[in-house]
Design a protein around this motif. Structure first.
Motif, PDB file in Angstrom:
ATOM      1  N   GLY A 198       0.747  -1.128   0.105  1.00 55.23           N
ATOM      2  CA  GLY A 198      -0.007  -0.070   0.065  1.00 55.23           C
ATOM      3  C   GLY A 198       0.910   1.145   0.098  1.00 55.23           C
ATOM      4  O   GLY A 198       0.318   2.268   0.287  1.00 55.23           O
ATOM      5  N   GLN A 199       1.949   1.136  -0.198  1.00 56.40           N
ATOM      6  CA  GLN A 199       2.993   2.303  -0.411  1.00 56.40           C
ATOM      7  C   GLN A 199       2.812   3.104  -1.909  1.00 56.40           C
ATOM      8  O   GLN A 199       3.257   4.365  -1.551  1.00 56.40           O
ATOM      9  CB  GLN A 199       4.400   2.097  -0.111  1.00 56.40           C
ATOM     10  CG  GLN A 199       4.531   1.470   1.295  1.00 56.40           C
ATOM     11  CD  GLN A 199       5.839   0.757   1.504  1.00 56.40           C
ATOM     12  OE1 GLN A 199       6.761   0.878   0.308  1.00 56.40           O
ATOM     13  NE2 GLN A 199       6.149   0.223   2.583  1.00 56.40           N
ATOM     14  N   HIS A 200       2.553   2.422  -2.713  1.00 56.08           N
ATOM     15  CA  HIS A 200       2.453   2.907  -3.963  1.00 56.08           C
ATOM     16  C   HIS A 200       0.971   2.476  -4.665  1.00 56.08           C
ATOM     17  O   HIS A 200       0.762   1.126  -4.398  1.00 56.08           O
ATOM     18  CB  HIS A 200       3.348   2.637  -4.906  1.00 56.08           C
ATOM     19  CG  HIS A 200       4.615   3.473  -4.740  1.00 56.08           C
ATOM     20  ND1 HIS A 200       5.850   3.341  -5.333  1.00 56.08           N
ATOM     21  CD2 HIS A 200       4.805   4.674  -4.287  1.00 56.08           C
ATOM     22  CE1 HIS A 200       6.741   4.210  -5.226  1.00 56.08           C
ATOM     23  NE2 HIS A 200       6.146   5.160  -4.262  1.00 56.08           N
ATOM     24  N   THR A 201       0.315   3.078  -5.540  1.00 49.74           N
ATOM     25  CA  THR A 201      -0.769   2.583  -6.540  1.00 49.74           C
ATOM     26  C   THR A 201      -0.081   1.860  -7.658  1.00 49.74           C
ATOM     27  O   THR A 201       1.164   2.214  -7.836  1.00 49.74           O
ATOM     28  CB  THR A 201      -1.702   3.709  -6.989  1.00 49.74           C
ATOM     29  OG1 THR A 201      -1.060   4.711  -7.705  1.00 49.74           O
ATOM     30  CG2 THR A 201      -2.267   4.512  -5.799  1.00 49.74           C
ATOM     31  N   ALA A 202      -0.721   1.290  -8.429  1.00 44.89           N
ATOM     32  CA  ALA A 202      -0.183   0.456  -9.585  1.00 44.89           C
ATOM     33  C   ALA A 202       0.469   1.654 -10.604  1.00 44.89           C
ATOM     34  O   ALA A 202       1.493   1.420 -11.085  1.00 44.89           O
ATOM     35  CB  ALA A 202      -1.128  -0.280 -10.104  1.00 44.89           C
ATOM     36  N   VAL A 203      -0.230   2.785 -10.683  1.00 48.88           N
ATOM     37  CA  VAL A 203       0.143   3.853 -11.606  1.00 48.88           C
ATOM     38  C   VAL A 203       1.449   4.478 -10.967  1.00 48.88           C
ATOM     39  O   VAL A 203       2.215   4.793 -11.565  1.00 48.88           O
ATOM     40  CB  VAL A 203      -1.029   4.856 -11.638  1.00 48.88           C
ATOM     41  CG1 VAL A 203      -0.507   6.125 -12.343  1.00 48.88           C
ATOM     42  CG2 VAL A 203      -2.284   4.217 -12.372  1.00 48.88           C
ATOM     43  N   GLU A 204       1.417   4.658  -9.703  1.00 47.96           N
ATOM     44  CA  GLU A 204       2.736   5.140  -9.097  1.00 47.96           C
ATOM     45  C   GLU A 204       3.768   4.410  -9.252  1.00 47.96           C
ATOM     46  O   GLU A 204       4.830   4.675  -9.469  1.00 47.96           O
ATOM     47  CB  GLU A 204       2.526   5.521  -7.605  1.00 47.96           C
ATOM     48  CG  GLU A 204       1.233   6.847  -7.333  1.00 47.96           C
ATOM     49  CD  GLU A 204       1.127   6.788  -5.848  1.00 47.96           C
ATOM     50  OE1 GLU A 204       0.706   8.059  -5.418  1.00 47.96           O
ATOM     51  OE2 GLU A 204       1.115   5.844  -5.090  1.00 47.96           O
ATOM     52  N   ALA A 205       3.701   2.956  -8.929  1.00 50.20           N
ATOM     53  CA  ALA A 205       4.862   2.159  -9.408  1.00 50.20           C
ATOM     54  C   ALA A 205       5.107   2.428 -10.864  1.00 50.20           C
ATOM     55  O   ALA A 205       6.442   2.154 -11.079  1.00 50.20           O
ATOM     56  CB  ALA A 205       4.157   0.714  -8.924  1.00 50.20           C
ATOM     57  N   LEU A 206       4.242   2.178 -11.773  1.00 49.10           N
ATOM     58  CA  LEU A 206       4.781   2.156 -13.056  1.00 49.10           C
ATOM     59  C   LEU A 206       5.525   3.604 -13.269  1.00 49.10           C
ATOM     60  O   LEU A 206       6.526   3.462 -14.045  1.00 49.10           O
ATOM     61  CB  LEU A 206       3.366   2.093 -13.849  1.00 49.10           C
ATOM     62  CG  LEU A 206       3.487   2.012 -15.238  1.00 49.10           C
ATOM     63  CD1 LEU A 206       4.643   0.682 -15.865  1.00 49.10           C
ATOM     64  CD2 LEU A 206       2.315   1.917 -16.101  1.00 49.10           C
ATOM     65  N   GLU A 207       5.048   4.662 -12.835  1.00 51.34           N
ATOM     66  CA  GLU A 207       5.527   5.698 -13.002  1.00 51.34           C
ATOM     67  C   GLU A 207       7.005   5.853 -12.598  1.00 51.34           C
ATOM     68  O   GLU A 207       7.991   6.259 -13.213  1.00 51.34           O
ATOM     69  CB  GLU A 207       4.815   6.979 -12.566  1.00 51.34           C
ATOM     70  CG  GLU A 207       5.466   8.341 -12.717  1.00 51.34           C
ATOM     71  CD  GLU A 207       4.537   9.428 -12.154  1.00 51.34           C
ATOM     72  OE1 GLU A 207       5.085  10.407 -11.631  1.00 51.34           O
ATOM     73  OE2 GLU A 207       3.221   9.361 -12.163  1.00 51.34           O
ATOM     74  N   CYS A 208       7.229   5.467 -11.171  1.00 50.06           N
ATOM     75  CA  CYS A 208       8.612   5.156 -10.845  1.00 50.06           C
ATOM     76  C   CYS A 208       9.448   4.334 -11.712  1.00 50.06           C
ATOM     77  O   CYS A 208      10.671   4.493 -11.963  1.00 50.06           O
ATOM     78  CB  CYS A 208       8.609   4.567  -9.327  1.00 50.06           C
ATOM     79  SG  CYS A 208       7.911   5.542  -8.244  1.00 50.06           S
TER      80      CYS A 208
END
Length: 134
Positions: free
Chosen positions: A109-119
């Motif tokens: 729960g530290q990143h959403t899927a979109v945030e993970a992909l962006e990183c």
């Protein structure tokens, strides 16, 4: 080692030492049958590299497979367990595993899927061997 995972599960369910003894004994026979089917000698499994390793991996708190079994018994998913085992080890040994890191963050729960992909997609360019590209 599948038998070690099963040992962790049975400990996680509180099934006791007699159950573990039966599991290890039957597990050794299963491993031996598998090995013999692929050309191993049956007596190989009764030495340190067979039964010795099996006892340790089925009983040690240091065994990743045993601990995975404990976590399965507690209701964790395979994906959660993989993240729990691989990411902390990679971090401990300084191994760059950005995909694993982002999946770990996603699962916790530290990143959403979109945030993970962006990183992942905005990381500095590197060659496949990890050397920075200019």
């Amino acid at each position: 080692n599948i038998i070690a995972i099963a040992s962790g599960v049975q400990d996680g369910l509180g099934l006791g030492d007699n159950c573990k003894a039966a599991l290890i004994t039957r597990g050794l026979a299963e491993i031996q049958r598998f090995g013999v089917a692929f050309g191993a000698r049956a007596d190989t499994f009764y030495g340190l590299s067979g039964v010795g390793d099996l006892i340790v991996t089925c009983t040690s708190s240091h065994s990743r497979n045993y601990n995975a079994g404990l976590k399965l018994a507690a209701g964790m998913t395979k994906e959660q367990i993989t993240g729990e085992i691989v990411y902390p080890m990679a971090k401990k040994y300084g191994i760059s595993m950005p995909i694993t890191e982002e999946i770990y963050r996603l699962m916790h729960g530290q990143h959403t899927a979109v945030e993970a992909l962006e990183c992942l997609m905005t990381r500095a360019k590197k060659s496949e061997d990890g050397i920075d590209m200019q």
